[in-house]
Design an enzyme around this catalytic site. Structure first.
Site, PDB file in Angstrom:
ATOM      1  N   ASP A 129     -23.980  55.675  25.188  1.00 59.44           N
ATOM      2  CA  ASP A 129     -24.022  56.606  24.057  1.00 59.44           C
ATOM      3  C   ASP A 129     -24.261  58.009  24.614  1.00 59.44           C
ATOM      4  O   ASP A 129     -24.551  58.178  25.809  1.00 59.44           O
ATOM      5  CB  ASP A 129     -25.153  56.181  23.114  1.00 59.44           C
ATOM      6  CG  ASP A 129     -25.028  56.779  21.726  1.00 59.44           C
ATOM      7  OD1 ASP A 129     -24.040  57.479  21.454  1.00 59.44           O
ATOM      8  OD2 ASP A 129     -25.933  56.540  20.897  1.00 59.44           O
ATOM      9  N   GLU A 134     -20.936  62.602  25.677  1.00 60.78           N
ATOM     10  CA  GLU A 134     -19.925  63.654  25.477  1.00 60.78           C
ATOM     11  C   GLU A 134     -19.914  64.748  26.560  1.00 60.78           C
ATOM     12  O   GLU A 134     -18.820  65.295  26.795  1.00 60.78           O
ATOM     13  CB  GLU A 134     -20.130  64.299  24.100  1.00 60.78           C
ATOM     14  CG  GLU A 134     -19.850  63.374  22.933  1.00 60.78           C
ATOM     15  CD  GLU A 134     -20.968  62.357  22.683  1.00 60.78           C
ATOM     16  OE1 GLU A 134     -20.679  61.291  22.129  1.00 60.78           O
ATOM     17  OE2 GLU A 134     -22.121  62.642  23.057  1.00 60.78           O
ATOM     18  N   ASP A 163     -21.427  58.235  14.630  1.00 58.65           N
ATOM     19  CA  ASP A 163     -22.518  58.254  13.660  1.00 58.65           C
ATOM     20  C   ASP A 163     -22.017  58.539  12.246  1.00 58.65           C
ATOM     21  O   ASP A 163     -22.192  59.632  11.697  1.00 58.65           O
ATOM     22  CB  ASP A 163     -23.559  59.294  14.076  1.00 58.65           C
ATOM     23  CG  ASP A 163     -24.201  58.958  15.415  1.00 58.65           C
ATOM     24  OD1 ASP A 163     -24.048  57.808  15.868  1.00 58.65           O
ATOM     25  OD2 ASP A 163     -24.838  59.838  16.006  1.00 58.65           O
TER      26      ASP A 163
END
Length: 919
Positions: free
Chosen positions: A510, A513, A586
């Site tokens: 997770d 990015e 999300d």
């Protein structure tokens, strides 16, 4: 008298506001002003202000520079007198008829101190070896023509430069580059002119931009296209990309490709989310085409509405697009196909086929931020058994660690992680833990100390280890561009290094990015430095890809190359399909997010990522019980099927919403488990061809215009169509069933005509789902605790006959976990029903290797939908064995009526050749 605390209201309010401002991003809703728009992004703003053919220095092919190189490519020089150095152009061909266009600066002339970044380790390593030799161009009147294939030509106009891929016979264009004269390639500067300011500012952040402007812009046109698709990732309820600029466009913002940690994202916005794939597909009745730009810098892409260029009569069937990138080079691919699957396959031939997942990964996953401790894990696991709901994987989020130090355990909550995993594994289940890229800056943390000592962190603009804020607080980030560092990271997943891990523990990446809470736009500064002196702006969109790669390699090493990894990643880039699954991030617990999940997952599949899904129920917020039920019913058809929730939400395990809803959710999950043989067969197809598991209707029905922008219904493989219920309290739903053949209700076998929209009543216990006439779907109808416990169970075949009383389908089976299938250890059968006979034929090639796989599994039921004869018996060959045909239910759900002819207990082995004849 007012009580004294009231006098503190204003200071308390100020304190609360300050705390909110300092809160980690996941605690707040999406805020537009935290992220840049096009007008706040100088390269985008500059490019968008240009009118067609208005550039002061249009590039042209230098006279006499066009030639065929020894490697079979065509090269040329692009120049303009005002430029400090020319550009080098290279054209090459890939089978069957893909064109590659590469353009970079000629560094032999007035060389700048740095070269432009070319993204490594994304294209298949044999791509140059597969390059075809192009014939010598034919030049006349300032135009050169090169035969790309027997039916396609490449036409290069010299002044100004323009490139068109056209059909050889008719001369009709398919794709063009720079037909509107918007190709601009800002040259790197040797030094900064005194009068220029290169710095850029956004909010409190300054980007020094020490290398100056280096953006690239060009237009690409898709001819014969009714719609264009692709460019994940953004929220949308539309499958087709909507126009972003031009007549009739109200809110003009391009599609942004810039990987960002966007929490509670909008369900309808061109704003970029967690991953970026710069691949677009055009499709219409005349055919399909695709364009892929290998570039990991920020991109902004406009889909231009007809008349955007003020043409008096906009050309019908042409869609113009404008591509803008902050940095990089032109490394672009043009794909042409007679149907959309051809284009998808060509893209996959460049970026690689998707990884074949383990069997368990295709089943249901249960996740939450966070399951508190081992007792909580035991209770959730037992709850599934108590309520007769199968599941395969239980997930642990960041709170399982020791202070957000990854590869560790909070020993107060998880004192015996290996024992916990083995108890789960005893039921055939697995576990997943989270491992994010931010490493806690703690001198007592061995991982941080080792990375610091080895110099393995990304550097800031001053050359120091970059220090950003994420879940652990002060954090640094491994420089995953460096192959040495990826190898180091992979070693951390060994049992020796990851204490408390076992062979049934898999990984979740997770925040990759990368997410940086105090960074510009919640990410890393663009002027941070990576391996090879590469600026972060040049590779930003690929950082998560390299992290995903290193993690998957770590699990591969852990299993000594025998165990297929499972790694879920939030960030992605072209090529991520090599390394595992992704999800849509999300999302929120509302009906709009349920609806937008379908176009989002379909788009991921079209762009090479077939193993994807959305958080069932929505990550943020508390879903209404009916919304949760509807989400499970849709999610059962997602390729990646996982329930997940934020830690501030109420618990939502499937049995917490009353007996009736528990029964409906159980049924939805049972639907998925019964279809696991079909899903696994589709994943095999995806791993070979790249054709996605979950598909837009038009991928299977490319000539049916009614399907082109249908983002509410979808295909699962070639055989099943489903449509969700996306509105609260909906009483009826219109479902379009494409094609000329009949469709059969998955629940009861009722037939429906094709090429018709059917208005159907909305049922509480299911969503509309149908099997296509002419197909055969394999199932397993005995429900166990997990898919692992179903391995030896018998199969059911559901035959849905078409108007010719024929059908066919496939079944693929291997050991579900190893790579032995690459050496021939699998069963691959084709089932064909014709002339009242069902035949099983081996379609596994003999040349893959020496390993074998066998199975004693048999087929226990054969259901035939649409059979018009009143046959009572069937004959099995070889053996001349007679079996009865009787009426039976299509589904084994309670209360199902016997409605379809059923061959009971033929007990033929799935591994054998056989024929069953209706007598």
């Amino acid at each position: 008298m007012d009580p004294p605390p009231r006098r503190l209201a204003a200071p308390l309010l100020l304190l609360l506001l300050l705390l909110l401002a300092a809160a980690p991003p996941a605690a707040r809703a999406w805020k537009r002003d935290e992220f840049r728009n096009c007008n706040q992004t100088p390269f985008c703003k500059r490019a968008r202000t240009r009118a067609p053919h208005s550039l002061d220095a249009p590039l042209s092919v230098s006279a006499g520079s066009l030639s065929v190189s020894p490697d079979g490519s065509v090269s040329a020089e692009l120049s303009h007198p005002s430029r400090p150095r020319p550009l080098v152009l290279r054209l090459s061909a890939l089978p069957p008829h893909a064109l590659r266009l590469q353009i970079d600066e000629d560094y032999s002339t007035a060389a700048p101190p740095h070269r432009r970044f070319q993204v490594p380790d994304v294209l298949l390593p044999d791509i140059e070896a597969r390059t075809l030799h192009l014939p010598k161009p034919k030049t006349a009147g300032g135009v050169s023509t090169v035969a790309l294939s027997s039916d396609l030509d490449v036409v290069v106009k010299h002044d100004p430069f323009e490139l068109t891929v056209r059909r050889a016979g008719s001369g009709d264009p398919v794709l063009s580059f720079n037909s509107h004269g918007l190709f601009d390639f800002e040259p790197l500067q040797v030094s900064k002119p005194e009068e220029e300011t290169w710095e850029e500012h956004f909010r409190s952040h300054t980007d020094k931009r020490p290398r100056g402007p280096q953006s690239i812009t060009f237009d690409v046109s898709f001819y014969g296209a009714d719609f264009v698709y692709g460019l994940p990732e953004h929220g949308s309820t539309s499958l087709a990309l909507r126009s972003t600029r031009g007549p009739g466009v109200e809110e003009s913002e391009p599609y942004r490709l810039f990987n960002l940690d966007v929490f509670e994202y909008l369900h309808e916005s061109p704003f970029g989310l967690y991953g970026s794939i710069p691949f677009m597909i055009g499709h219409g009745a005349q055919g399909s085409s695709g364009f892929f730009w290998l570039n990991a810098a920020e991109m902004q892409i406009d889909v231009l509405a007809p008349g955007w260029d003020e043409a008096a009569t906009p050309e019908h069937g042409r869609i113009d697009t404008l591509w803008m990138a902050e940095a990089g080079v032109v490394d672009a691919f043009f794909f042409v196909g007679s149907e959309p699957k051809d284009v998808v396959k060509q893209y996959i031939s460049v970026t690689g086929t998707p990884a074949m997942p383990q069997q368990f990964a295709t089943a249901y996953h249960q996740c939450r931020w966070n399951y508190r401790d081992e007792a909580d894990v035991d209770g959730v696991d037992a709850g599934f058994d108590e309520h007769d709901i199968p599941y395969d994987v239980l997930w642990l989020d960041i709170e399982h660690t020791d202070g957000k130090r990854y590869f560790t355990w909070d020993h107060s909550a998880f004192p015996n992680p290996e024992v916990m995993q083995r108890k789960i594994a005893d039921k055939g289940r697995k576990m997943v833990t989270i491992v994010d890229p931010h490493i806690k800056r703690d001198s007592a943390f061995h991982l941080h100390q080792e990375a610091t000592d080895k110099g393995y962190y990304v550097k800031d603009a001053n050359g120091n280890d970059y220090d950003g804020w994420c879940w652990p607080g002060s954090s640094s980030y491994p420089d995953m561009l460096n192959p040495e560092i990826r190898e180091w990271w992979a070693d951390k997943f060994s049992y020796e290094n990851y204490k408390g891990s076992t062979p049934t523990l898999y990984i979740w990446n997770d925040m990759n990015e990368p997410s940086v809470f105090n960074g510009p736009e919640v990410t890393m500064p663009r002027d941070a430095l990576h391996y090879g002196d590469v600026e972060h702006r040049e590779l930003h969109n690929a950082y998560g890809y390299y992290f995903h790669m290193a993690t998957a390699d770590g699990l591969l090493k852990r299993g000594e190359g025998k165990d297929r990894p499972f790694v879920l990643s939030r960030a992605f880039f072209a090529g991520s399909q090599w390394y595992g699954a992704v999800w849509t991030g999300d999302n929120s617990a509302d009906w709009d997010h349920l609806k937008s999940s379908i176009p989002m997952v379909l788009t991921l599949g079209l762009t090479g990522l077939p193993f994807s899904g959305a958080d069932v129920g929505g990550f943020f917020g508390n879903p209404e019980p009916d919304l949760l039920v509807r989400w499970y019913q849709v999610g059962a058809f997602y390729p990646f099927f996982r329930g997940h929730a934020h830690h501030d939400t109420k618990r939502r395990e499937p049995w917490l919403f009353g007996e009736r809803r528990t029964a409906i959710i159980r049924e939805a999950i049972h639907v998925r488990y019964s279809l696991l043989p079909y899903f696994y067969t589709l994943f095999r197809e995806a791993s070979v061809t790249g054709i996605p598991v979950m598909r837009p209707l038009w991928l299977e029905f490319p000539d049916d215009k009614e399907t082109y922008n249908n983002g509410e219904a979808f295909m699962v493989g070639p055989s099943i169509l489903a449509q969700g219920i996306y509105e609260e309290g909906q009483k009826s739903v219109s479902v379009y069933l494409p094609g000329k053949e009949s469709w059969y209700d998955l629940r009861n076998g009722s037939p429906y005509k094709g090429s018709v929209s059917h208005k159907l009543p909305v049922l509480e216990d299911s969503i509309p789902s149908f099997q296509r006439g002419g197909t055969i779907v394999p199932r397993k109808d005995r429900f166990r605790r997990s898919s692992t416990q179903m391995v030896n169970d018998p199969y059911t075949l559901v035959i849905a006959l078409n108007s010719s009383n024929a059908a066919e389908g496939e079944l693929y089976v291997d050991d579900g976990k190893s790579y032995d299938y690459q050496q021939g250890a699998f069963i691959h059968r084709r089932f064909v029903f014709a002339d009242n006979k069902l035949t099983s034929v081996n379609i596994a090639p003999d040349s893959l290797g020496q390993k074998k796989f066998t199975s004693e599994c048999v087929i226990e039921r054969i259901i035939i939908l649409g059979l018009r004869s009143g046959a009572k018996k069937a004959i099995i060959e070889p053996g001349n064995q007679e079996v009865e045909i009787e009426s039976g239910p299509v589904s084994l759900r309670s209360g199902s009526s016997p409605v379809a002819p059923t061959i009971r207990r033929p007990n033929v082995r799935i591994a054998d050749d056989w024929t069953i004849r209706i007598a």
